[in-house]
Design an enzyme around this catalytic site. Structure first.
Site, PDB file in Angstrom:
ATOM      1  CG  MET A 255      -2.084  -0.850   1.255  1.00  0.00           C
ATOM      2  SD  MET A 255      -3.247  -0.367   2.568  1.00  0.00           S
ATOM      3  CE  MET A 255      -2.231  -0.553   4.025  1.00  0.00           C
ATOM      4  CG  HIS A 256       2.006   3.388  -3.254  1.00  0.00           C
ATOM      5  ND1 HIS A 256       1.454   2.289  -3.886  1.00  0.00           N
ATOM      6  CD2 HIS A 256       2.013   4.376  -4.186  1.00  0.00           C
ATOM      7  CE1 HIS A 256       1.169   2.596  -5.130  1.00  0.00           C
ATOM      8  NE2 HIS A 256       1.478   3.859  -5.353  1.00  0.00           N
ATOM      9  NE  ARG A 257      -2.767   3.346  -6.475  1.00  0.00           N
ATOM     10  CZ  ARG A 257      -2.352   3.944  -7.585  1.00  0.00           C
ATOM     11  NH1 ARG A 257      -2.453   5.256  -7.698  1.00  0.00           N
ATOM     12  NH2 ARG A 257      -1.851   3.240  -8.577  1.00  0.00           N
ATOM     13  CG  ASP A 335      -2.130   1.103  -2.904  1.00  0.00           C
ATOM     14  OD1 ASP A 335      -1.008   0.669  -3.254  1.00  0.00           O
ATOM     15  OD2 ASP A 335      -2.280   1.910  -1.972  1.00  0.00           O
TER      16      ASP A 335
END
Length: 420
Positions: A255-257, A335
């Site tokens: 996850m990074h968004r 994501d």
């Protein structure tokens, strides 16, 4: 012919590696002797790649959007990408700062080098900035991975995609849905070329190398320092295996968004789900993005993540390591657009932690392996339980065959010849 290709961030690296290799193959073929060409054609090569018998002068420009060694350098080395001929060193900053600084620096490169083509890939800020700079100097632009649309104008990447495609002379698309997107926007048919997904070239070229990696080594070599790290290392040394981690019996998370990690009321329920439900039934391997780590720490959630016995938090890992994990994961929660594509071909059940995707061909309704779950924890839990029952079902969309880069180079060569 002189081509400048541009990379700016990690998602670009997996796309540019096969493109550079295809250029090298064309150059090798163009200087082959008549006897070698005849032998090649006897072996089934149609000679399409050597239409002009000219070599291609190629320069690689790295804008430096991903400047950390773990996020950039390791990918260049592992994928065999040659060092960039020019590194603009743009670094971090707001979207406007990155785009503006890249345009200023790249314009100087274009004036100095005078290329025939600028080739951009994907949808990062460098893609937008370099396409604008090139067109202002009347230099032709080719966009690899054109036509992808999420329909979400709140995504910076969607703006980058729209502007780049509007400016590009040659639009090389990964799937037929992308072709239709461009046609609906009024793009002339002669600009659109369906070539397939260049990311899958990289996957197919690296499958065997990734398969040889040991999952225990991936975890041990990249594990963040935590309360249970020494217990893990000791147990691994004694048994020669990862405690509780077996082939086909673990989850992978990325996850990074900002939509997932920048608000505590969204990030905390996801973390609770991972630690309390997923990790209760199988190991969870989470290569953690610097942004996500920073937000977990700022929200006071880091200790909970680090103390979960069945959650393995890793530093950002290389392409081959991630591919290896994906190849035998029970489920992927991500994501990332690129991982959606890889899960489709590998058959890994994928929960896409987004409300929309520019890669609908990877969704179950189009034959893929991915389901959109957004960041609603009830929907995530429901689809997670459904996905566990489904198992792995590999799917391969049209032209996702590992030969896309060759078709990309061929289309550039043919376009060049038609306007001479």
């Amino acid at each position: 012919m002189k081509i400048i290709s541009v990379v700016g961030a990690r998602p670009n690296f997996m796309k540019i590696a096969p493109f550079i290799k295809a250029i090298q193959d064309v150059n090798t073929a163009s200087v082959s002797s008549p006897e070698e060409k005849q032998e090649s054609m006897a072996n089934g090569d149609t000679g399409e790649q050597t239409t002009s018998d000219k070599t291609i002068e190629h320069l690689l420009v790295h804008t430096g959007q991903h400047y950390d060694d773990r996020m950039s350098r390791s990918f260049f080395e592992s994928l065999g990408i040659p060092d960039a001929d020019i590194n603009l060193g743009i670094g971090s900053g707001s979207h406007a700062e990155q785009v503006g600084n890249t345009m200023i620096a790249f314009e100087k490169v274009l004036i100095e080098e005078k290329p025939d083509w600028v080739v951009v890939v994907g949808d990062v800020n460098a893609t937008l900035a370099c396409s604008v700079s090139a067109k202002k100097l009347n230099i032709r632009v080719c966009h690899i991975e054109a036509g992808l649309r999420s329909g979400d104008m709140a995504m910076p990447e969607e703006i980058n995609r729209l502007v780049t495609d509007r400016l590009s002379d040659l639009l090389l698309t990964p799937d037929t849905l992308s072709n239709e997107n461009l046609r609906r926007e009024g793009v002339p048919e002669n600009k659109i070329r369906f070539v397939g997904n260049i990311m899958i070239d990289t996957l197919e070229a690296n499958r065997e190398k990734a398969k040889k990696l040991d999952i225990a080594d991936i975890i041990k070599n990249n594990l963040l320092d935590s309360g249970h790290v020494q217990d893990f290392i000791s147990a691994s040394k004694e048994t020669g295996a990862i405690p509780a981690v077996r082939e086909g019996n673990y989850a992978v998370v990325t996850m990074h968004r900002p939509s997932n990690v920048d608000q505590k009321e969204i990030l905390e329920p996801i973390l609770n789900f991972l630690t309390e439900e997923v990790a209760a039934t199988m190991p969870v391997i989470w290569p953690i993005h610097p942004r996500t780590k920073k937000m977990l720490q700022s929200f006071g959630l880091w200790d909970k993540a680090m103390s979960c016995k069945n959650l393995f938090l890793l530093y950002p890992i290389g392409y081959h390591e991630m591919l290896r994990l994906n190849m035998s994961a029970t489920i992927m929660l991500t994501d990332s657009g690129g991982l959606q594509e890889e899960c489709c071909v590998l058959g890994t059940p994928c929960l896409t932690l987004r409300w929309n995707t520019e890669r609908p061909v990877t969704l179950k309704e189009h034959g893929g392996a991915s389901v959109l779950v957004g960041n609603n924890i009830l929907r995530i839990k429901e689809e997670y339980r459904t996905a566990l029952k489904a198992g792995r079902i590999p799917q391969r969309p049209e032209m996702w065959d590992g030969q896309t880069a060759r078709r990309c180079v061929k289309e550039i060569i043919n376009y060049q010849e038609t306007i001479l």
